[in-house]
Design a protein around this motif. Structure first.
Motif, PDB file in Angstrom:
ATOM      1  N   GLU A  24       0.831  -1.187   0.000  1.00 48.70           N
ATOM      2  CA  GLU A  24       0.000   0.000   0.000  1.00 48.70           C
ATOM      3  C   GLU A  24       0.873   1.246   0.000  1.00 48.70           C
ATOM      4  O   GLU A  24       2.089   1.179   0.242  1.00 48.70           O
ATOM      5  N   ARG A  25       0.253   2.379  -0.262  1.00 49.51           N
ATOM      6  CA  ARG A  25       1.002   3.631  -0.267  1.00 49.51           C
ATOM      7  C   ARG A  25       1.646   3.858   1.106  1.00 49.51           C
ATOM      8  O   ARG A  25       1.011   3.715   2.151  1.00 49.51           O
ATOM      9  N   CYS A  31       5.517  -5.095   3.836  1.00 53.38           N
ATOM     10  CA  CYS A  31       4.189  -4.671   4.277  1.00 53.38           C
ATOM     11  C   CYS A  31       4.165  -4.507   5.799  1.00 53.38           C
ATOM     12  O   CYS A  31       4.993  -5.070   6.526  1.00 53.38           O
TER      13      CYS A  31
END
Length: 225
Positions: A24-25, A31
């Motif tokens: 994700e951004r 992660c």
């Protein structure tokens, strides 16, 4: 002409090398879930014979085992960027004595040709880049051996590695303090054999550095630092 990074990320979204989830951004290389849940090691643990220390940020189990397997056998050379970062952080956190050179446990030329890259070399060069230290070959594998990962017995691993390596004749190693990189430390047979070659060539200090370590000393899971 190189494609812009934003377009590359759109076409090939970056994924966490441990769980495979699309990042994700704001997530860089790893992660948030794996950042918390991976089996991080504590300082300490056994050292292979001939090494002053053996350092590794992770235990070799669960998703770490799968990620290393993909890195070595699934064409996952791109993972070296993150794996090398974790190793460089571990070296910085846990070894405070001077280092002259980063080197690696080499593949036999035949296996390197088949794989297309040497996984330990990629890690070593990334560690050297981040640590501001030269990374260079000092060893060569002179005897093709079966994969250590296929041998469960420690004595069999030691026999498999015996006499398989030697220091490069042109390497100037007398008095050097060296970090020896590999992907995983299991029984330590390969690391010990390579450390012995380096010692015979005059190396003063050998610090083993791997992404993960297997076996005993399974300490509590936490992020280093």
């Amino acid at each position: 002409m190189k494609l812009p990074q934003a377009l590359l990320d759109l076409l090939y979204p970056p994924k966490c090398p441990f769980c495979g989830r699309i990042l994700e951004r704001g997530e860089e290389g790893l992660c948030a879930l794996c950042q918390r849940a991976l089996p991080w090691t504590d300082p300490g643990g056994r050292a292979a014979e001939g090494c002053d220390a053996c350092l590794a940020p992770l235990h070799y189990r669960d998703g770490v085992r799968d990620a290393v397997h993909r890195y070595k056998f699934g064409g996952g050379a791109s993972h070296a960027k993150l794996f090398g970062l974790l190793m460089a952080q571990c070296l910085s956190d846990r070894w405070d004595e001077p280092v002259d050179l980063i080197t690696w446990v080499p593949l036999h030329p035949q296996r390197r040709r088949r794989r297309g890259y040497d996984q330990a070399e990629l890690l070593a060069r990334r560690v050297g880049e981040l640590a501001g230290l030269p990374a260079a070959p000092t060893l060569e594998k002179i005897r093709a051996t079966g994969a250590q990962s296929q041998l469960e017995d420690e004595d069999a691993r030691r026999a498999n590695a015996a006499g398989a390596y030697r220091a490069l004749p042109q390497a100037q190693l007398a008095g050097k303090r060296v970090v020896l990189v590999d992907d995983v430390l299991t029984t330590g047979a390969t690391m010990a054999e390579c450390a012995a070659c380096l010692r015979l060539a005059g190396v003063k200090t050998v610090v083993g550095l791997t992404l993960a370590r297997a076996g005993q000393h399974l300490d509590s899971a936490r992020h280093p630092g």
